[in-house]
Enzyme design. Structure first.
Site, PDB file in Angstrom:
ATOM      1  N   ASP A  66       0.674  -1.246   0.225  1.00  0.00           N
ATOM      2  CA  ASP A  66       0.059   0.008   0.135  1.00  0.00           C
ATOM      3  C   ASP A  66       0.888   1.230   0.050  1.00  0.00           C
ATOM      4  O   ASP A  66       2.022   1.177   0.139  1.00  0.00           O
ATOM      5  CB  ASP A  66      -0.939   0.051   1.204  1.00  0.00           C
ATOM      6  CG  ASP A  66      -0.177  -0.483   2.590  1.00  0.00           C
ATOM      7  OD1 ASP A  66       0.940  -0.489   2.612  1.00  0.00           O
ATOM      8  OD2 ASP A  66      -1.063  -0.786   3.538  1.00  0.00           O
ATOM      9  N   ASN A 132      -7.048  -2.519  14.674  1.00  0.00           N
ATOM     10  CA  ASN A 132      -8.330  -2.594  14.388  1.00  0.00           C
ATOM     11  C   ASN A 132      -8.518  -4.038  13.392  1.00  0.00           C
ATOM     12  O   ASN A 132      -9.645  -4.392  13.040  1.00  0.00           O
ATOM     13  CB  ASN A 132      -9.109  -1.489  13.852  1.00  0.00           C
ATOM     14  CG  ASN A 132      -9.015  -1.097  12.653  1.00  0.00           C
ATOM     15  OD1 ASN A 132      -7.818  -1.606  11.777  1.00  0.00           O
ATOM     16  ND2 ASN A 132      -9.331  -0.265  11.951  1.00  0.00           N
ATOM     17  N   HIS A 134      -6.891  -4.678  10.502  1.00  0.00           N
ATOM     18  CA  HIS A 134      -6.683  -4.406   9.235  1.00  0.00           C
ATOM     19  C   HIS A 134      -5.539  -5.100   8.514  1.00  0.00           C
ATOM     20  O   HIS A 134      -4.354  -5.035   9.443  1.00  0.00           O
ATOM     21  CB  HIS A 134      -7.202  -3.262   8.748  1.00  0.00           C
ATOM     22  CG  HIS A 134      -5.784  -2.028   9.054  1.00  0.00           C
ATOM     23  ND1 HIS A 134      -6.062  -1.069   9.831  1.00  0.00           N
ATOM     24  CD2 HIS A 134      -4.488  -2.092   8.596  1.00  0.00           C
ATOM     25  CE1 HIS A 134      -4.849  -0.507   9.901  1.00  0.00           C
ATOM     26  NE2 HIS A 134      -3.943  -0.980   9.071  1.00  0.00           N
ATOM     27  N   GLU A 139      -9.683  -1.806   5.328  1.00  0.00           N
ATOM     28  CA  GLU A 139     -10.227  -1.628   6.652  1.00  0.00           C
ATOM     29  C   GLU A 139     -11.676  -2.231   6.982  1.00  0.00           C
ATOM     30  O   GLU A 139     -12.038  -3.125   6.274  1.00  0.00           O
ATOM     31  CB  GLU A 139     -10.784   0.151   6.782  1.00  0.00           C
ATOM     32  CG  GLU A 139      -9.429   0.886   6.644  1.00  0.00           C
ATOM     33  CD  GLU A 139      -8.668   1.258   8.089  1.00  0.00           C
ATOM     34  OE1 GLU A 139      -8.701   0.242   8.685  1.00  0.00           O
ATOM     35  OE2 GLU A 139      -8.272   2.374   8.148  1.00  0.00           O
TER      36      GLU A 139
HETATM   37  C1  GLP Z   1      -0.406   0.372   8.379  1.00  0.00           C
HETATM   38  C2  GLP Z   1      -0.238  -0.437   7.080  1.00  0.00           C
HETATM   39  C3  GLP Z   1      -0.340  -1.935   7.705  1.00  0.00           C
HETATM   40  C4  GLP Z   1       0.333  -2.252   8.780  1.00  0.00           C
HETATM   41  C5  GLP Z   1      -0.226  -1.510   9.996  1.00  0.00           C
HETATM   42  C6  GLP Z   1       0.517  -1.780  11.370  1.00  0.00           C
HETATM   43  O1  GLP Z   1      -1.912   0.492   8.659  1.00  0.00           O
HETATM   44  N1  GLP Z   1      -0.939  -0.097   6.052  1.00  0.00           N
HETATM   45  O2  GLP Z   1       0.061  -2.624   6.412  1.00  0.00           O
HETATM   46  O3  GLP Z   1       0.149  -3.544   9.226  1.00  0.00           O
HETATM   47  O4  GLP Z   1       0.149  -0.103   9.602  1.00  0.00           O
HETATM   48  O5  GLP Z   1       1.717  -1.222  11.444  1.00  0.00           O
HETATM   49  P1  GLP Z   1       2.701  -1.216  12.720  1.00  0.00           P
HETATM   50  O6  GLP Z   1       3.626  -2.471  12.177  1.00  0.00           O
HETATM   51  O7  GLP Z   1       3.408   0.036  12.830  1.00  0.00           O
HETATM   52  O8  GLP Z   1       1.738  -1.575  13.961  1.00  0.00           O
END
Ligand code: GLP
Length: 233
Positions: A66, A132, A134, A139
Site C-alpha cells: 500500500d 483494528n 486490518h 479497513e
Molecule cells: C499500516 C499499514 C499496515 C500495517 C499497519 C501496522 O496501517 N498499512 O500494512 O500492518 O500499519 O503498523 P505497525 O507495524 O506500525 O503496527
C-alpha cells in the site's frame, strides 16, 4: 485454521530471525521470485535482519501492499521513502513496485498495479496487522473479493498511524491498497504481530470465524498462513 501455523517468539528481533529463516529456505529452494512487502514499525527489525544478512535478492521482484495518496516518494512519511530507507537502499532487488499515490488517475493506477502483481504472481506476502485487525489498508467492512483500490482510512487507523508522522505534513485520509483478493492470491502468507496492542486482532483471528469487520480473519480462507507473534495466546 488447522492450516495456520502459529510461531511464538520471545521478541520482535526473534520474530525477524524466524522470518529470515523462512525466506532463506524459500530462496535456497528456488521458490521465491516475487515477494510482497509491508510497512510499519513491525517491519523495522525484519528489514534490519534482511539487510544485515548475506541473502541475495537480485533475482527477486517485490510488490508493496500500500501507499498513502498524495505523498511523494521524497516525503519521509510515504511508504516509498520507508522502503528505500529500511531496505531498498541497502539490498539490491531485481525490481521493486509500490502503488503510486501521486497518480493523476488513482483508479487507473490501482488497475495497473493489480494487473502487474497478478501477472508476476506473489510467492510470499509479508503482512502486519493494524490494531483494528486490518491487513494492508483493508479497513473493517472491506469485501473478500476486493482487489487493489482506493481506501478511506478509519479514524482509528488515522489516530494510530499519525504518531509516525514526524513533521507538519498532515496524514492523508486515503491510500491505495492491495485488496483482500490480491493478498489471498499469494502462495504463502506470513503475518507478524508484536506487542499487546495487537492482541485483540490475533484473538479475533484465533476465534476461527470470518468477520469482515476484522479483515485479518479472511486469512482463514488461505491454506498456507504463518503467524509469528510474541504474544502468549
Ligand atoms: C499500516 C499499514 C499496515 C500495517 C499497519 C501496522 O496501517 N498499512 O500494512 O500492518 O500499519 O503498523 P505497525 O507495524 O506500525 O503496527
Amino acid at each position: 485454521m488447522e492450516k495456520c501455523k502459529l510461531i511464538k517468539v520471545e521478541s520482535p528481533e526473534k520474530g525477524a530471525e524466524q522470518f529470515y529463516q523462512l525466506i532463506k529456505e524459500e530462496l535456497e529452494n528456488d521458490r521465491l521470485h516475487v515477494l510482497g512487502l509491508a510497512t510499519g514499525s513491525t517491519m523495522i527489525p525484519v528489514y534490519a535482519k534482511l539487510t544485515a544478512s548475506e541473502l541475495d535478492f537480485s533475482n527477486v521482484t517485490t510488490f508493496n501492499l500500500d501507499e498513502y495518496v498524495g505523498l511523494p516518494a521524497t516525503s519521509p512519511n510515504s511508504y516509498a521513502y520507508f522502503m528505500d530507507d529500511h531496505l531498498f537502499n541497502k539490498k539490491k532487488f531485481k525490481e521493486t513496485n509500490i502503488p503510486n499515490g501521486m497518480a493523476a488517475d488513482l483508479d487507473a493506477e490501482c488497475n495497473r498495479y493489480e494487473q502487474a502483481l497478478q501477472q508476476a504472481g506473489l510467492d510470499i506476502q509479508l503482512l502486519g496487522v493494524g490494531e483494528n485487525g486490518h491487513i494492508a489498508f483493508n479497513e473493517p467492512g472491506t469485501p473478500a473479493d476486493s482487489v487493489t483500490h482506493v481506501a478511506e482510512l478509519t479514524d482509528s487507523t488515522l489516530g494510530v498511524n499519525s504518531q509516525y508522522f514526524d513533521n507538519d505534513e498532515k496524514i492523508p485520509t486515503t491510500a491505495l491498497t492491495m485488496g483482500i483478493a490480491s493478498i489471498m492470491s499469494a502462495k504463502k502468507l506470513v503475518l507478524l504481530a508484536f506487542g499487546e496492542k495487537k492482541r485483540p486482532a490475533i484473538t479475533k483471528f484465533l476465534e476461527g470465524k470470518i468477520d469482515s469487520d476484522w479483515t485479518i480473519t479472511y486469512l482463514h480462507e488461505h491454506d498456507d498462513v504463518t503467524i509469528i507473534t510474541d504474544l502468549d495466546m
